[in-house]
Design an enzyme around this catalytic site. Structure first.
Site, PDB file in Angstrom:
ATOM      1  N   LYS A   9      34.407 -21.769  30.464  1.00 31.89           N
ATOM      2  CA  LYS A   9      34.506 -23.160  30.355  1.00 31.89           C
ATOM      3  C   LYS A   9      34.723 -24.467  30.228  1.00 31.89           C
ATOM      4  O   LYS A   9      35.777 -23.564  30.992  1.00 31.89           O
ATOM      5  CB  LYS A   9      34.657 -22.937  28.393  1.00 31.89           C
ATOM      6  CG  LYS A   9      34.376 -22.051  27.217  1.00 31.89           C
ATOM      7  CD  LYS A   9      34.232 -21.622  26.091  1.00 31.89           C
ATOM      8  CE  LYS A   9      33.274 -20.500  25.625  1.00 31.89           C
ATOM      9  NZ  LYS A   9      33.586 -20.686  23.940  1.00 31.89           N
ATOM     10  N   TYR A  49      24.047 -23.847  21.444  1.00 29.89           N
ATOM     11  CA  TYR A  49      24.734 -23.499  20.065  1.00 29.89           C
ATOM     12  C   TYR A  49      24.080 -23.488  19.240  1.00 29.89           C
ATOM     13  O   TYR A  49      24.631 -23.743  18.383  1.00 29.89           O
ATOM     14  CB  TYR A  49      26.444 -24.015  20.802  1.00 29.89           C
ATOM     15  CG  TYR A  49      26.785 -23.406  21.601  1.00 29.89           C
ATOM     16  CD1 TYR A  49      27.021 -22.461  21.219  1.00 29.89           C
ATOM     17  CD2 TYR A  49      27.836 -24.268  22.253  1.00 29.89           C
ATOM     18  CE1 TYR A  49      28.463 -21.508  22.165  1.00 29.89           C
ATOM     19  CE2 TYR A  49      28.721 -22.987  23.194  1.00 29.89           C
ATOM     20  CZ  TYR A  49      29.071 -21.871  23.246  1.00 29.89           C
ATOM     21  OH  TYR A  49      29.791 -21.186  24.566  1.00 29.89           O
ATOM     22  N   PHE A  57      32.538 -26.588  13.038  1.00 26.01           N
ATOM     23  CA  PHE A  57      33.203 -26.687  13.909  1.00 26.01           C
ATOM     24  C   PHE A  57      32.066 -27.099  15.461  1.00 26.01           C
ATOM     25  O   PHE A  57      32.226 -27.073  16.523  1.00 26.01           O
ATOM     26  CB  PHE A  57      33.358 -25.269  14.570  1.00 26.01           C
ATOM     27  CG  PHE A  57      33.342 -24.365  14.295  1.00 26.01           C
ATOM     28  CD1 PHE A  57      31.849 -23.777  15.644  1.00 26.01           C
ATOM     29  CD2 PHE A  57      32.544 -23.110  13.866  1.00 26.01           C
ATOM     30  CE1 PHE A  57      31.017 -22.678  15.563  1.00 26.01           C
ATOM     31  CE2 PHE A  57      31.979 -22.138  13.648  1.00 26.01           C
ATOM     32  CZ  PHE A  57      31.271 -22.101  14.531  1.00 26.01           C
ATOM     33  N   ARG A  85      32.566  -8.444  26.705  1.00 30.35           N
ATOM     34  CA  ARG A  85      33.259  -9.014  25.306  1.00 30.35           C
ATOM     35  C   ARG A  85      34.696  -8.152  25.010  1.00 30.35           C
ATOM     36  O   ARG A  85      36.038  -8.770  24.432  1.00 30.35           O
ATOM     37  CB  ARG A  85      32.499  -8.640  24.092  1.00 30.35           C
ATOM     38  CG  ARG A  85      31.454  -9.213  24.020  1.00 30.35           C
ATOM     39  CD  ARG A  85      30.443  -9.353  23.028  1.00 30.35           C
ATOM     40  NE  ARG A  85      30.791  -9.098  21.862  1.00 30.35           N
ATOM     41  CZ  ARG A  85      30.714 -11.332  21.446  1.00 30.35           C
ATOM     42  NH1 ARG A  85      30.517 -12.194  21.927  1.00 30.35           N
ATOM     43  NH2 ARG A  85      31.615 -11.398  20.180  1.00 30.35           N
ATOM     44  N   THR A  91      37.855 -13.933  19.681  1.00 35.17           N
ATOM     45  CA  THR A  91      37.295 -14.995  20.233  1.00 35.17           C
ATOM     46  C   THR A  91      38.677 -16.189  19.853  1.00 35.17           C
ATOM     47  O   THR A  91      38.580 -16.919  20.063  1.00 35.17           O
ATOM     48  CB  THR A  91      36.097 -15.822  18.545  1.00 35.17           C
ATOM     49  OG1 THR A  91      35.383 -15.089  18.587  1.00 35.17           O
ATOM     50  CG2 THR A  91      35.537 -16.684  18.396  1.00 35.17           C
ATOM     51  N   ARG A 102      41.277 -13.698  27.384  1.00 39.32           N
ATOM     52  CA  ARG A 102      41.516 -15.399  25.749  1.00 39.32           C
ATOM     53  C   ARG A 102      43.022 -14.700  24.782  1.00 39.32           C
ATOM     54  O   ARG A 102      43.214 -16.221  25.313  1.00 39.32           O
ATOM     55  CB  ARG A 102      40.282 -14.783  24.677  1.00 39.32           C
ATOM     56  CG  ARG A 102      39.256 -15.272  24.748  1.00 39.32           C
ATOM     57  CD  ARG A 102      38.503 -15.493  23.833  1.00 39.32           C
ATOM     58  NE  ARG A 102      37.228 -15.511  23.951  1.00 39.32           N
ATOM     59  CZ  ARG A 102      35.552 -15.303  23.049  1.00 39.32           C
ATOM     60  NH1 ARG A 102      35.819 -14.207  22.402  1.00 39.32           N
ATOM     61  NH2 ARG A 102      34.441 -16.288  23.871  1.00 39.32           N
ATOM     62  N   ASN A 112      38.521 -21.295  24.284  1.00 38.20           N
ATOM     63  CA  ASN A 112      38.632 -20.178  24.378  1.00 38.20           C
ATOM     64  C   ASN A 112      38.386 -19.326  25.136  1.00 38.20           C
ATOM     65  O   ASN A 112      37.951 -18.492  25.289  1.00 38.20           O
ATOM     66  CB  ASN A 112      38.560 -19.703  23.188  1.00 38.20           C
ATOM     67  CG  ASN A 112      37.263 -18.882  22.706  1.00 38.20           C
ATOM     68  OD1 ASN A 112      36.341 -19.967  23.707  1.00 38.20           O
ATOM     69  ND2 ASN A 112      36.073 -18.459  21.740  1.00 38.20           N
ATOM     70  N   HIS A 115      32.575 -17.550  27.122  1.00 32.95           N
ATOM     71  CA  HIS A 115      31.553 -17.313  26.284  1.00 32.95           C
ATOM     72  C   HIS A 115      31.059 -16.178  26.873  1.00 32.95           C
ATOM     73  O   HIS A 115      31.394 -15.802  27.419  1.00 32.95           O
ATOM     74  CB  HIS A 115      30.606 -18.701  25.933  1.00 32.95           C
ATOM     75  CG  HIS A 115      29.644 -17.640  25.565  1.00 32.95           C
ATOM     76  ND1 HIS A 115      29.578 -17.885  24.085  1.00 32.95           N
ATOM     77  CD2 HIS A 115      28.404 -17.222  25.616  1.00 32.95           C
ATOM     78  CE1 HIS A 115      28.614 -17.119  24.016  1.00 32.95           C
ATOM     79  NE2 HIS A 115      27.305 -17.025  25.025  1.00 32.95           N
ATOM     80  N   GLU A 126      19.972 -16.024  26.386  1.00 35.39           N
ATOM     81  CA  GLU A 126      21.450 -16.458  26.872  1.00 35.39           C
ATOM     82  C   GLU A 126      20.759 -17.231  28.826  1.00 35.39           C
ATOM     83  O   GLU A 126      20.860 -17.946  28.726  1.00 35.39           O
ATOM     84  CB  GLU A 126      22.652 -15.861  26.635  1.00 35.39           C
ATOM     85  CG  GLU A 126      23.144 -16.605  24.999  1.00 35.39           C
ATOM     86  CD  GLU A 126      24.050 -16.432  24.544  1.00 35.39           C
ATOM     87  OE1 GLU A 126      25.285 -16.612  23.421  1.00 35.39           O
ATOM     88  OE2 GLU A 126      24.747 -16.073  25.048  1.00 35.39           O
TER      89      GLU A 126
HETATM   90  P1  CMP Z   1      31.482 -18.363  21.860  1.00 33.08           P
HETATM   91  O1  CMP Z   1      31.404 -17.001  21.563  1.00 33.08           O
HETATM   92  O2  CMP Z   1      31.576 -19.257  23.151  1.00 33.08           O
HETATM   93  O3  CMP Z   1      30.798 -19.013  20.329  1.00 33.08           O
HETATM   94  C1  CMP Z   1      30.791 -20.009  19.488  1.00 33.08           C
HETATM   95  C2  CMP Z   1      32.137 -20.657  19.988  1.00 33.08           C
HETATM   96  O4  CMP Z   1      32.580 -21.364  18.698  1.00 33.08           O
HETATM   97  C3  CMP Z   1      33.462 -19.488  20.223  1.00 33.08           C
HETATM   98  O5  CMP Z   1      33.058 -18.992  21.106  1.00 33.08           O
HETATM   99  C4  CMP Z   1      34.612 -20.738  19.459  1.00 33.08           C
HETATM  100  O6  CMP Z   1      34.859 -21.327  21.461  1.00 33.08           O
HETATM  101  C5  CMP Z   1      34.236 -21.697  18.651  1.00 33.08           C
HETATM  102  N1  CMP Z   1      34.606 -21.476  17.285  1.00 33.08           N
HETATM  103  C6  CMP Z   1      35.254 -22.631  16.567  1.00 33.08           C
HETATM  104  N2  CMP Z   1      35.731 -22.456  15.209  1.00 33.08           N
HETATM  105  C7  CMP Z   1      34.665 -21.484  15.755  1.00 33.08           C
HETATM  106  C8  CMP Z   1      35.026 -20.241  14.112  1.00 33.08           C
HETATM  107  N3  CMP Z   1      35.492 -20.343  12.991  1.00 33.08           N
HETATM  108  N4  CMP Z   1      34.343 -19.207  14.409  1.00 33.08           N
HETATM  109  C9  CMP Z   1      33.850 -19.128  15.406  1.00 33.08           C
HETATM  110  N5  CMP Z   1      34.074 -19.554  16.425  1.00 33.08           N
HETATM  111  C10 CMP Z   1      34.508 -20.969  16.796  1.00 33.08           C
END
Ligand code: CMP
Length: 140
Positions: A9, A49, A57, A85, A91, A102, A112, A115, A126
């Protein structure tokens, strides 16, 4: 053999740690079989997304994902989705195990660092979102 999609990211690209993250992939036995750097448009980020569009968010997520270039790759390997993962970590970096990407490179749940696809179906969708089948160069 399984394929999964990885995105480094904008926060991690800005920190200049693409190589360090690639090293984690390679050390865990994953192979990079396709890669490109893109600066996503708002429409691309919203579509990618789309599953999160009702979440509170969503707007911040899209804004962040278009704030700078991202590095996008297809990773291949045995059990690639789970392996990826596992090395990414939780996350929310506050919950990520020590030594995960992370834990080491992310600042917050919003920024973070990486992805990764979360299932075989998501991985297919994806990968298709960013790559043509002929872009993926599988090898021994
Ligand atoms: P990612 O795995 O890219 O998928 C969705 C993204 O939304 C996640 O990583 C986070 O960076 C972001 N995000 C922000 N807030 C939340 C939340 N409360 N729960 C899950 N993802 C979140």
């Amino acid at each position: 053999m399984q394929l999964t999609l990885s995105i480094i990211k904008p926060d991690a690209v800005r920190k200049n740690v693409i190589g360090q993250i690639y090293q984690r992939f390679e050390q865990s036995g994953l192979r990079i079989v396709a890669a490109k750097m893109l600066h996503l448009s708002q429409a691309q980020a919203e579509a990618f997304y789309g599953v999160h569009k009702e979440r509170p968010f969503f707007n911040d997520l899209v804004k962040f994902m278009i704030s700078g270039p991202v590095m996008i790759q297809v990773l291949a390997g045995t059990d690639a989705i789970k392996k990826h993962r596992d090395i990414m970590g939780a996350t929310n970096p506050k919950d990520a195990a020590p030594g995960t990407i992370r834990a080491d490179f992310a600042n917050s749940i919003d920024e973070n660092a990486v992805h990764g696809s979360d299932s075989e179906e998501t991985a297919r969708q994806e990968i298709e979102f960013f790559f043509k089948p002929t872009d993926i160069l599988l090898r021994d």
